[in-house]
Design an enzyme around this catalytic site. Sequence first.
Site, mmCIF file in Angstrom:
data_model
loop_
_atom_site.group_PDB
_atom_site.id
_atom_site.type_symbol
_atom_site.label_atom_id
_atom_site.label_comp_id
_atom_site.label_asym_id
_atom_site.label_seq_id
_atom_site.Cartn_x
_atom_site.Cartn_y
_atom_site.Cartn_z
ATOM 1 N N CYS A 1 0.842 -1.200 0.000
ATOM 2 C CA CYS A 1 0.000 0.000 0.000
ATOM 3 C C CYS A 1 0.884 1.259 0.000
ATOM 4 O O CYS A 1 2.101 1.178 0.120
ATOM 5 C CB CYS A 1 -0.918 0.008 1.224
ATOM 6 S SG CYS A 1 -0.041 0.185 2.788
ATOM 7 N N CYS B 1 3.063 1.532 3.077
ATOM 8 C CA CYS B 1 4.205 0.612 3.037
ATOM 9 C C CYS B 1 5.316 1.177 2.153
ATOM 10 O O CYS B 1 6.493 1.127 2.504
ATOM 11 C CB CYS B 1 3.768 -0.756 2.512
ATOM 12 S SG CYS B 1 2.514 -1.573 3.514
#
Length: 80
Positions: free
Chosen positions: A11, A14
């Site tokens: 994501c 991340c």
Amino acid sequence: MKTIEVIGTGCMKCTRLLKNVEIAVKELGIEAEVRKVDDITEIIDRGVMLTPALAVDGELKVSGRVADVPELKRILKESA
């Protein structure tokens, strides 16, 4: 050499944590292997319930949030 793992499925958070880790490692001038762990089975096996997460030499240091560069530098210095 340190092993730094950014744990998450890919994501935006991340990705941001991975970028912050790379900046912190560069600014500190340390030798480190930076790995991205995005396999959901491995994430579950490690007991990570909230991503993104950060592990240094196998020890979970951050979970469920994006650590900024100054915090990451502090974590990496303490893990020396």
